[in-house]
Design a protein around this motif. Structure first.
Motif, mmCIF file in Angstrom:
data_model
loop_
_atom_site.group_PDB
_atom_site.id
_atom_site.type_symbol
_atom_site.label_atom_id
_atom_site.label_comp_id
_atom_site.label_asym_id
_atom_site.label_seq_id
_atom_site.Cartn_x
_atom_site.Cartn_y
_atom_site.Cartn_z
ATOM 1 N N VAL A 1 -51.436 5.101 38.384
ATOM 2 C CA VAL A 1 -51.155 6.498 38.701
ATOM 3 C C VAL A 1 -51.641 7.407 37.574
ATOM 4 N N VAL A 2 -52.387 8.472 37.958
ATOM 5 C CA VAL A 2 -52.812 9.502 37.013
ATOM 6 C C VAL A 2 -52.479 10.865 37.616
ATOM 7 N N ASN A 3 -52.352 11.861 36.756
ATOM 8 C CA ASN A 3 -52.012 13.201 37.220
ATOM 9 C C ASN A 3 -53.023 14.256 36.819
ATOM 10 N N PRO B 1 -52.454 14.233 43.518
ATOM 11 C CA PRO B 1 -51.863 15.496 43.972
ATOM 12 C C PRO B 1 -52.663 16.700 43.496
ATOM 13 N N SER B 2 -52.659 17.757 44.285
ATOM 14 C CA SER B 2 -53.476 18.932 44.000
ATOM 15 C C SER B 2 -53.101 19.583 42.670
ATOM 16 N N LEU B 3 -54.128 20.017 41.951
ATOM 17 C CA LEU B 3 -53.906 20.776 40.724
ATOM 18 C C LEU B 3 -53.642 22.248 41.018
ATOM 19 N N ALA B 4 -53.872 22.676 42.271
ATOM 20 C CA ALA B 4 -53.552 24.048 42.674
ATOM 21 C C ALA B 4 -52.061 24.127 42.994
ATOM 22 N N ARG C 1 -43.443 10.009 39.062
ATOM 23 C CA ARG C 1 -44.619 9.891 38.195
ATOM 24 C C ARG C 1 -45.905 10.317 38.871
ATOM 25 N N GLY C 2 -45.959 10.219 40.193
ATOM 26 C CA GLY C 2 -47.167 10.668 40.871
ATOM 27 C C GLY C 2 -47.720 9.645 41.838
#
Length: 360
Positions: free
Chosen positions: A10-12, A72-75, A118-119
């Protein structure tokens, strides 16, 4: 599959797509292979953050070198709309527990993981490396392409037709994510419909405005009406940008909205968004009949053509709502593509007098 591996993927943020991160994925397929570099080729931010990578490694022939990553969206607005009902988490569930049995082509998944708090991260082989052509959101399909998709949808729906047991083994299909999505949709339906209609301007005929707002105000009841048919597994977001092509054969992308529903809802969504109005008008009834014929070839034959057409008419209100709400929120789809699909779905609802099929 993923629970056997101790190292999470998992990365964000794009900055976390390191050589060490890629190595953890490659290790799942070739333990002696080494990752040398990871290069980000593009970043696209919409309902999710979509990244295309080139991963330089020595597991050639075992692991592709070009990857497509969804996080997940950065917006902020898009992230709120999609993260609260955990839509990307739902897509990970689909790929980890259902995708191997579906009778349609889906992307090759390299890793998929969702960790509460965590994502969520989804990694797949880039379609280009496999020789597939990704669809574009505003693509206008030919009759031949539409026929291919309609037959694939019929086979997909027939495979799960009336399978009530699917919800018992995969409660996530119509569970938390589905319930939160419905609740949010009902809560925000009227203000988003008003804003979307205002932003769409002349693309939506004035005569549709009152019915659209009545629909939004009565969305909870109408959603129940649209869920009364025989249930099957549905994609629920079947527009041209969520297709890919292996020559003339279509495959299906973006399973964030997958659920149990009425099969003809996918057909309505597909025809309303994928065909230019003049093409849809010329071939709509023919394609509906093709869908029913294809269902019959899979053993689903107790359908009345006129009754099914009425259900098709009613289900057209959902792609209209989806495209108007997308415009109202903003940032979830490229604007010109969004406007083109609004023009198409507005014409479909108008041509079929869809709101009257719901007594609105």
């Amino acid at each position: 599959m993923l629970s056997r591996f101790r190292d999470h993927i998992v990365v964000n943020h794009p900055d976390q797509l390191s050589r060490q991160w890629a190595q953890r994925i490659v290790d799942r397929y070739a333990t002696s292979a080494k990752v040398r570099t990871v290069d980000i080729r593009s970043v696209n931010i919409g309902t999710s953050t979509r990244l295309r990578l080139t991963v330089n490694h020595d597991a050639i022939g075992v692991v592709p070198s070009r990857w497509f990553v969804k996080t997940p969206s950065l917006a902020i607005k898009s992230r709120a709309i999609t993260s609260i009902p955990r839509l990307l988490h739902k897509e990970v569930h689909f790929y980890n527990s259902l995708s191997q049995g579906v009778p349609v082509s889906v992307p090759q998944i390299l890793a998929a993981e969702s960790l509460l708090g965590r994502g969520t991260t989804l990694v797949m082989a880039d379609l280009d490396e496999l020789g597939f052509r990704p669809g574009l959101t505003a693509d206008a399909l030919s009759l031949e392409q539409a026929q291919q998709v309609v037959e694939k949808l019929a086979g997909f729906h027939a495979h799960y037709w009336g399978n009530a047991g699917l919800l018992k083994t995969h409660r996530w299909l119509n569970g938390f994510s589905h319930n939160v999505e419905n609740h949010m949709g009902t809560l925000l339906a009227v203000p988003l419909m008003k804003r979307g209609l205002d932003r769409a301007g002349r693309l939506v005929p004035n005569k549709l405005h009152r019915s659209a707002l009545r629909y939004a105000a009565d969305r909870r009841r109408i959603t129940k009406i649209l869920a009364t048919g025989v249930q099957t597994l549905v994609h629920h977001d079947c527009h041209p940008g969520n297709l890919f092509w292996n020559h003339s054969e279509p495959g299906f992308l973006d399973w964030q909205l997958v659920r149990m529903g009425e099969g003809v809802s996918d057909l309505a969504y597909f025809l309303a968004t994928s065909l230019k109005p003049e093409s849809r008008r010329a071939h709509e009834k023919q394609l509906l009949k093709l869908y029913m014929t294809a269902l019959a070839s899979h053993g689903i034959s107790d359908l009345d053509e006129e009754t099914y057409y009425q259900r098709y008419r009613a289900h057209l209100v959902y792609p209209f709502e989806a495209m108007i709400v997308t415009l109202a929120i903003g940032g979830m789809m490229e604007r010109n593509s969004n406007l083109e699909l609004i023009a198409r779905v507005s014409a479909a609802v108008d041509d079929n007098d869809s709101y009257s099929a719901l007594s609105i």
